[in-house]
Design a protein around this motif. Structure first.
Motif: not given
Length: 115
Positions: A11-21
């Motif tokens: 769960l992340v806020q708008t404008g945030g970043s994530l890295r999927l593997s």
């Protein structure tokens, strides 16, 4: 046979970043294209980005400029770096590996972007 295990959803806020593997195991020597797809509730699964074993990439228009796909062939892993996330990016993200004419899918990882 190829087995795929995704991780990194959150769960992340708008404008945030994530890295999927996505880590591949099994008959990994025969994998050509690996990619990421996503499926939002009530919608069809759609392409996000793909990457061939030689590094050629393809992005959906919605991902261009915000997402980057990359592969570590030595570790048999594909990544999806996502930035400037929007609520409409909320979906289950699936990894896919193509071996000749057969597609293998992971179990999916949930990405939720709150507004």
């Amino acid at each position: 046979q190829v087995q795929l295990v995704e991780s990194g959803g959150a769960l992340v806020q708008t404008g945030g970043s994530l890295r999927l593997s996505c880590a591949a195991s099994g008959s990994i020597f025969s994998i050509n294209t690996m990619g990421w797809y996503r499926q939002a509730p009530g919608k069809q699964r759609e392409l996000v980005a793909t990457c061939t074993s030689s590094g050629t990439t393809l992005y959906a228009d919605s991902a261009k400029g915000r997402f980057t796909i990359s592969r570590d062939n030595a570790k048999n892993t594909v990544f999806l770096q996502m930035s400037s996330l929007k609520p409409e990016d909320t979906a289950v993200y699936y990894c896919k590996a193509k071996v000749r004419v057969t597609n293998y899918w992971g179990q999916g990882t949930q990405v939720t972007v709150s507004s």
